[in-house]
Design a protein around this motif. Structure first.
Motif, short mmCIF file in Angstrom:
data_model
loop_
_atom_site.label_atom_id
_atom_site.label_comp_id
_atom_site.label_asym_id
_atom_site.label_seq_id
_atom_site.Cartn_x
_atom_site.Cartn_y
_atom_site.Cartn_z
N GLY A 259 0.80 -1.22 0.00
CA GLY A 259 0.00 0.00 0.00
C GLY A 259 0.83 1.27 0.00
N VAL A 260 1.92 1.26 0.77
CA VAL A 260 2.80 2.43 0.83
C VAL A 260 3.44 2.68 -0.53
CG1 VAL A 260 4.93 3.33 1.85
CG2 VAL A 260 3.26 2.19 3.29
N HIS A 261 3.81 1.60 -1.21
CA HIS A 261 4.40 1.75 -2.54
C HIS A 261 3.39 2.34 -3.52
CE1 HIS A 261 6.90 -1.85 -1.02
NE2 HIS A 261 7.62 -0.75 -0.86
N MET A 262 2.13 1.91 -3.41
CA MET A 262 1.10 2.45 -4.31
C MET A 262 0.90 3.94 -4.08
SD MET A 262 0.16 0.17 -6.40
CE MET A 262 -0.99 1.34 -7.12
N LEU A 263 0.95 4.36 -2.82
CA LEU A 263 0.82 5.79 -2.52
C LEU A 263 1.96 6.56 -3.18
CD1 LEU A 263 -0.43 8.20 -1.02
CD2 LEU A 263 0.92 7.55 0.99
N SER A 264 3.18 6.06 -3.08
CA SER A 264 4.32 6.71 -3.71
C SER A 264 4.16 6.76 -5.23
CB SER A 264 5.62 5.99 -3.35
OG SER A 264 5.91 6.16 -1.99
N MET A 265 3.68 5.65 -5.82
CA MET A 265 3.51 5.61 -7.27
C MET A 265 2.46 6.62 -7.73
SD MET A 265 3.94 1.67 -8.57
CE MET A 265 3.27 0.75 -7.18
N LEU A 266 1.39 6.78 -6.95
CA LEU A 266 0.37 7.77 -7.30
C LEU A 266 0.94 9.18 -7.24
CD1 LEU A 266 -2.74 6.27 -5.47
CD2 LEU A 266 -2.51 6.60 -7.94
N ASN A 267 1.74 9.47 -6.21
CA ASN A 267 2.37 10.78 -6.09
C ASN A 267 3.36 11.02 -7.23
OD1 ASN A 267 1.45 12.31 -3.71
ND2 ASN A 267 2.12 10.53 -2.55
N ILE A 268 4.16 10.01 -7.54
CA ILE A 268 5.14 10.14 -8.62
C ILE A 268 4.43 10.35 -9.96
CG2 ILE A 268 6.91 8.92 -9.94
CD1 ILE A 268 7.64 7.50 -7.29
N LEU A 269 3.37 9.57 -10.20
CA LEU A 269 2.60 9.69 -11.44
C LEU A 269 2.05 11.10 -11.60
CD1 LEU A 269 1.25 8.36 -13.92
CD2 LEU A 269 -0.68 7.78 -12.43
N ASN A 270 1.52 11.66 -10.52
CA ASN A 270 0.98 13.01 -10.57
C ASN A 270 2.06 14.03 -10.91
OD1 ASN A 270 0.54 15.67 -8.73
ND2 ASN A 270 -1.42 15.00 -9.59
N MET A 271 3.18 13.96 -10.21
CA MET A 271 4.23 14.96 -10.40
C MET A 271 4.89 14.86 -11.77
SD MET A 271 5.88 14.54 -6.62
CE MET A 271 4.80 14.55 -5.19
N VAL A 272 5.19 13.62 -12.20
CA VAL A 272 5.83 13.43 -13.51
C VAL A 272 4.88 13.85 -14.63
CG1 VAL A 272 6.75 11.71 -15.11
CG2 VAL A 272 7.36 11.62 -12.69
N SER A 273 3.60 13.55 -14.48
CA SER A 273 2.62 13.94 -15.50
C SER A 273 2.52 15.45 -15.61
CB SER A 273 1.24 13.36 -15.17
OG SER A 273 1.27 11.95 -15.16
N VAL A 274 2.57 16.14 -14.47
CA VAL A 274 2.53 17.60 -14.47
C VAL A 274 3.75 18.15 -15.21
CG1 VAL A 274 2.72 19.65 -13.02
CG2 VAL A 274 1.12 17.84 -12.40
N VAL A 275 4.93 17.59 -14.92
CA VAL A 275 6.16 18.07 -15.56
C VAL A 275 6.14 17.85 -17.06
CG1 VAL A 275 8.65 17.69 -15.72
CG2 VAL A 275 7.56 17.80 -13.48
N LEU A 276 5.67 16.68 -17.49
CA LEU A 276 5.76 16.32 -18.90
C LEU A 276 4.62 16.85 -19.76
CD1 LEU A 276 6.94 12.58 -18.63
CD2 LEU A 276 8.34 14.62 -19.04
N LEU A 277 3.43 17.02 -19.16
CA LEU A 277 2.25 17.28 -19.98
C LEU A 277 1.66 18.68 -19.83
CD1 LEU A 277 0.37 13.89 -19.46
CD2 LEU A 277 1.80 14.55 -21.39
N THR A 278 2.20 19.49 -18.94
CA THR A 278 1.60 20.81 -18.68
C THR A 278 1.40 21.61 -19.95
OG1 THR A 278 2.49 20.94 -16.44
CG2 THR A 278 1.93 23.02 -17.52
N PHE A 279 2.45 21.81 -20.74
CA PHE A 279 2.35 22.67 -21.91
C PHE A 279 1.53 22.04 -23.03
CE2 PHE A 279 6.38 23.98 -19.85
CZ PHE A 279 6.00 25.28 -19.53
N PHE A 280 1.59 20.71 -23.13
CA PHE A 280 0.79 20.02 -24.15
C PHE A 280 -0.70 20.17 -23.87
CE2 PHE A 280 -1.50 16.14 -25.40
CZ PHE A 280 -1.35 16.22 -26.78
#
Length: 417
Positions: A259-280
């Protein structure tokens, strides 16, 4: 603009904040989980609600003292105290049975000292930038924030369960090095220090909010944003606790995720998506009206968080976590723009100060969700989150697009849609 041409204070800010956020992101998202495990969910929720109120008060006080004392001196004192608080949390983890009381006291102390110092750093950065380079500086800082938090979340997911002490030791060391960096390289150009007024401290702080509170449309906007933001903040509160307790370990591409790993993956997914997709995403959304993008984004955002509130399958969690992030990327720029349009040019200070309360209110609601989740099953919590986001969306719509929004007595710019 490249790094070499940035003002010295901006370089100090970018370097120190990168390491500070990376280290903090490795442990701070797990505070709700830690207290829920050491105490119980109800006591953990009550304690974390108390910390939100403490943080809110300290932040207001920090803004007050940043204009009345030398900012570098305040920053050095508060960051030094923050280092001591981290050391206190580290020491409390050393015994076989954690000293929860010491950890909680040090955690509160850290929240107070960091909140007192934050407005000083923000003021120093504003003093060090010009209207010409400010937008570029904040753009660089925005990307760096998400990158450092993604790295920190990855560190937390990998090491939190079995290397808590080591993580807090690293955090304490980084905090100490930041104090050293501030001492030697930070330049305080702030020379105008406000004198105390004849009123008492409480009334001085209240005065900053009176003008904004009188603007009903703006109050609706802030309240609506508070409700909407609480869904995102629940990720590291109720959702994190639920995953840690109920998520069955699963093998994902050869890695056993708890469960702790899933929480980290959700946080990472959110942050990486923001970095990569904001301008698109922003470019795609520019083809449509602000009103359409805002409402569509909020519907997508609310759907995503409503699903992950109750989901217990790893690919459903990741899919709808990504969906929620797309919704955030759609609605957030529109909200920021429309909020700025509502603020009269001569009252930006009081309006901005009031808007900052939305983050504290959202955090408070997220902490309350831990208590509520002790009595409601996940599917009912999912409905609760959906209703909260719907109510927030309605308030934003009324604030921005109702007839009253175009007949404001403050003289704010009309919203185009």
């Amino acid at each position: 603009m490249n790094f070499k041409t940035l003002p010295q204070n901006i370089k100090v800010r970018l370097i120190t904040s990168f390491f500070n956020r990376a280290a903090s992101s490795a442990v701070m998202p797990f505070m709700a989980l830690y207290f829920a495990q050491e105490l119980n969910k109800i006591w953990a929720g009550l304690f974390l609600i108390f910390t939100v109120m403490i943080t809110f008060a300290a932040n207001l006080m920090g803004g007050y003292i940043s204009d009345r004392f030398k900012r570098k001196k305040v920053l050095l004192i508060t960051s030094s105290l923050s280092t001591l608080m981290f050391l206190g949390m580290t020491v409390s983890l050393m015994p076989k049975d954690d000293w929860v009381i010491l950890f909680a006291a040090a955690y509160i102390g850290f929240l107070i000292t960091s909140s007192l110092g934050r407005p000083c750093m923000q003021a120093i950065i504003m003093d060090s930038t010009t209207p010409e380079n400010r937008r570029a500086v904040y753009a660089i800082d925005y990307w760096q924030v998400n990158l450092s938090m993604a790295i920190g979340a990855a560190m937390g997911g990998l090491f939190y369960l079995h290397y808590q002490k080591e993580l807090f030791m690293v955090l304490s060391f980084i905090s100490f090095m930041i104090v050293i960096a501030y001492h030697f390289w930070l330049i305080d150009n702030h020379t105008h220090v406000q004198s105390k007024s004849g009123k008492n401290l409480f009334l001085d702080i209240i005065d900053n909010y009176q003008v904004a509170l009188a603007d009903r449309q703006y109050v609706k906007l802030v309240l609506g944003f508070t409700l909407i933001l609480s869904a995102e903040f629940s990720l590291n509160s109720y959702i994190g606790v639920r995953l840690a307790e109920n998520f069955n370990p699963v093998n994902i591409f050869g890695f056993t995720a708890q469960g702790v790993h899933m929480l980290s993956m959700l946080n990472i997914l959110n942050m990486v998506s923001v970095v990569l997709l904001t301008f698109f995403v922003t470019k795609m959304a520019s083809r449509f009206s602000n009103k359409s993008v805002l409402i569509t984004g909020l519907i997508i955002y609310g759907t995503g968080y409503a699903v992950i509130t109750a989901a217990d399958t790893w690919y459903v969690l990741l899919l709808f976590g990504f969906v929620a992030t797309i919704g955030e990327l759609l609605y957030s720029p529109v909200y920021t723009t429309e909020q700025a349009n509502m603020i009269p040019a001569d009252k930006r200070g009081s309006y901005s100060a009031f808007a900052g309360a939305a983050y504290n209110g959202a955090e408070l609601m997220a902490r309350f969700s831990i208590i509520l989740g002790a009595y409601l099953i996940p599917s009912m919590m999912s409905v609760y989150v959906g209703l909260i986001v719907t109510a927030g969306t309605l308030l934003l719509y009324l604030a921005l697009y109702s007839k009253k929004a175009f007949v404001k007595e403050t003289g704010a710019v009309k919203t185009n849609y």
